[in-house]
Write a protein that holds these residues in place. Sequence first.
Motif, mmCIF file in Angstrom:
data_model
loop_
_atom_site.group_PDB
_atom_site.id
_atom_site.type_symbol
_atom_site.label_atom_id
_atom_site.label_comp_id
_atom_site.label_asym_id
_atom_site.label_seq_id
_atom_site.Cartn_x
_atom_site.Cartn_y
_atom_site.Cartn_z
ATOM 1 N N LEU A 147 -20.151 -42.211 -15.557
ATOM 2 C CA LEU A 147 -20.913 -40.983 -15.802
ATOM 3 C C LEU A 147 -22.368 -41.153 -15.403
ATOM 4 N N LEU A 148 -22.957 -42.275 -15.760
ATOM 5 C CA LEU A 148 -24.371 -42.503 -15.440
ATOM 6 C C LEU A 148 -24.584 -42.731 -13.950
ATOM 7 N N GLU A 149 -23.623 -43.369 -13.284
ATOM 8 C CA GLU A 149 -23.764 -43.657 -11.856
ATOM 9 C C GLU A 149 -23.538 -42.428 -10.983
ATOM 10 N N ARG A 150 -22.603 -41.576 -11.362
ATOM 11 C CA ARG A 150 -22.147 -40.502 -10.476
ATOM 12 C C ARG A 150 -22.846 -39.164 -10.692
ATOM 13 N N THR A 151 -23.545 -38.999 -11.780
ATOM 14 C CA THR A 151 -24.059 -37.683 -12.141
ATOM 15 C C THR A 151 -25.461 -37.441 -11.605
ATOM 16 N N ARG A 152 -25.643 -36.247 -11.034
ATOM 17 C CA ARG A 152 -26.941 -35.794 -10.528
ATOM 18 C C ARG A 152 -27.197 -34.377 -11.042
ATOM 19 N N PRO A 153 -28.447 -33.909 -10.983
ATOM 20 C CA PRO A 153 -28.749 -32.548 -11.446
ATOM 21 C C PRO A 153 -27.862 -31.504 -10.772
ATOM 22 N N GLY A 154 -27.375 -30.559 -11.568
ATOM 23 C CA GLY A 154 -26.534 -29.487 -11.066
ATOM 24 C C GLY A 154 -25.052 -29.787 -11.062
ATOM 25 N N ASP A 155 -24.670 -31.007 -11.447
ATOM 26 C CA ASP A 155 -23.264 -31.396 -11.384
ATOM 27 C C ASP A 155 -22.433 -30.750 -12.485
ATOM 28 N N ILE A 156 -21.165 -30.534 -12.154
ATOM 29 C CA ILE A 156 -20.170 -30.064 -13.111
ATOM 30 C C ILE A 156 -19.272 -31.248 -13.439
ATOM 31 N N ILE A 157 -19.303 -31.670 -14.692
ATOM 32 C CA ILE A 157 -18.663 -32.916 -15.118
ATOM 33 C C ILE A 157 -17.356 -32.616 -15.849
ATOM 34 N N CYS A 158 -16.308 -33.303 -15.461
ATOM 35 C CA CYS A 158 -14.986 -33.093 -16.046
ATOM 36 C C CYS A 158 -14.637 -34.230 -17.006
ATOM 37 N N LEU A 159 -14.405 -33.882 -18.276
ATOM 38 C CA LEU A 159 -13.928 -34.829 -19.278
ATOM 39 C C LEU A 159 -12.763 -34.185 -20.028
ATOM 40 N N HIS A 160 -12.097 -34.961 -20.888
ATOM 41 C CA HIS A 160 -10.874 -34.473 -21.539
ATOM 42 C C HIS A 160 -10.933 -34.710 -23.046
ATOM 43 N N ASP A 161 -10.796 -33.621 -23.806
ATOM 44 C CA ASP A 161 -10.770 -33.740 -25.269
ATOM 45 C C ASP A 161 -9.350 -33.628 -25.814
ATOM 46 N N GLY A 162 -8.366 -33.662 -24.930
ATOM 47 C CA GLY A 162 -6.966 -33.660 -25.329
ATOM 48 C C GLY A 162 -6.143 -34.455 -24.332
ATOM 49 N N ARG A 163 -4.887 -34.743 -24.695
ATOM 50 C CA ARG A 163 -3.950 -35.497 -23.864
ATOM 51 C C ARG A 163 -4.525 -36.884 -23.529
ATOM 52 N N GLY A 164 -4.162 -37.405 -22.366
ATOM 53 C CA GLY A 164 -4.621 -38.744 -21.995
ATOM 54 C C GLY A 164 -3.758 -39.828 -22.619
ATOM 55 N N ARG A 165 -3.870 -41.028 -22.080
ATOM 56 C CA ARG A 165 -3.013 -42.133 -22.497
ATOM 57 C C ARG A 165 -3.715 -43.051 -23.493
ATOM 58 N N LYS A 166 -2.941 -43.533 -24.456
ATOM 59 C CA LYS A 166 -3.428 -44.485 -25.464
ATOM 60 C C LYS A 166 -4.720 -44.003 -26.119
ATOM 61 N N GLU A 167 -4.658 -42.786 -26.668
ATOM 62 C CA GLU A 167 -5.802 -42.192 -27.387
ATOM 63 C C GLU A 167 -7.044 -42.125 -26.505
ATOM 64 N N ALA A 168 -6.862 -41.713 -25.266
ATOM 65 C CA ALA A 168 -7.969 -41.664 -24.302
ATOM 66 C C ALA A 168 -9.156 -40.817 -24.775
ATOM 67 N N PRO A 169 -8.951 -39.653 -25.397
ATOM 68 C CA PRO A 169 -10.113 -38.863 -25.826
ATOM 69 C C PRO A 169 -11.030 -39.604 -26.801
ATOM 70 N N GLU A 170 -10.459 -40.508 -27.578
ATOM 71 C CA GLU A 170 -11.279 -41.288 -28.512
ATOM 72 C C GLU A 170 -12.272 -42.161 -27.745
ATOM 73 N N ARG A 171 -11.820 -42.755 -26.643
ATOM 74 C CA ARG A 171 -12.716 -43.587 -25.835
ATOM 75 C C ARG A 171 -13.748 -42.731 -25.110
ATOM 76 N N MET A 172 -13.337 -41.529 -24.709
ATOM 77 C CA MET A 172 -14.287 -40.599 -24.087
ATOM 78 C C MET A 172 -15.411 -40.248 -25.050
ATOM 79 N N LEU A 173 -15.062 -40.007 -26.312
ATOM 80 C CA LEU A 173 -16.072 -39.690 -27.319
ATOM 81 C C LEU A 173 -17.046 -40.845 -27.513
ATOM 82 N N GLU A 174 -16.521 -42.051 -27.551
ATOM 83 C CA GLU A 174 -17.386 -43.223 -27.700
ATOM 84 C C GLU A 174 -18.304 -43.388 -26.489
#
Length: 246
Positions: A186-213
């Motif tokens: 996230l820190l490497e790829r993001t620039r002003p004006g970007d639309i960032i895709c993350l997931h608060d559902g589904r994913g493997r092995k409780e993936a949203p929990e790691r996204m939150l962290e």
Amino acid sequence: MENVKNGFRMAFGVILGLLAWYSLLPTIFLRWKSKYDCSHRGGENGNVLYLTFQDGPDIRYTGQLLELLRKYEIKATFFVIASNAINNPVMIKRMRKEGHSIQLHCLTHRNALFMDPFTTEQHLSEAYIILKKVNSTASMVCPAWGCVNLSMLSFFRKYGMKLVIPNVTVADWRAAATKQSIAEKLLERTRPGDIICLHDGRGRKEAPERMLEALKIVLPVWKNKGYEFKCLKEEKSCRQKSKYEL
């Protein structure tokens, strides 16, 4: 025997050609277009980022995410799975009350590459009706797996919906993704004006929990850099005029 083989080859070629025309080529073009549109980042969007979340609402994770966004006074866009939305109306109501944008992802996360025209129309119509039932008529769509087909594009035009393809993805849904790897991407790829895709559902092995962290690591950094966070609007894009209109 040779004629039979040639017949099978010809039929296979026709099927591949139809699939390419119906779905593969439109998907490839729109993904390329999204990257191209965001090649000159910033513009009129200044120091703004657009956080988007897909595959929710999830009773286990979306509430935690909303608390985190409220802590940092961040507004985001939620591309919800309609079948999840109808089962979590309280969460949808909370999203709306807290100033977030609720838009359409899909009905049941099926890939448009493998959906015939009838199924596509039925799938999207039902999803659209469900969102209306929870008082969240969508004006934008971010399709499942980032894939589209011609029937889907026709539906969007019919209902005046705008297509959004995020230009920053970090595969946070993968089992191998860690909070550190997600944060670093996230820190490497993001620039002003970007639309960032993350997931608060589904994913493997409780993936949203790691996204939150990961967000707990990244959000303070972005805030210190002076980033402002906004919901996606129909007129917004990575350049000076809307590139998400069909």
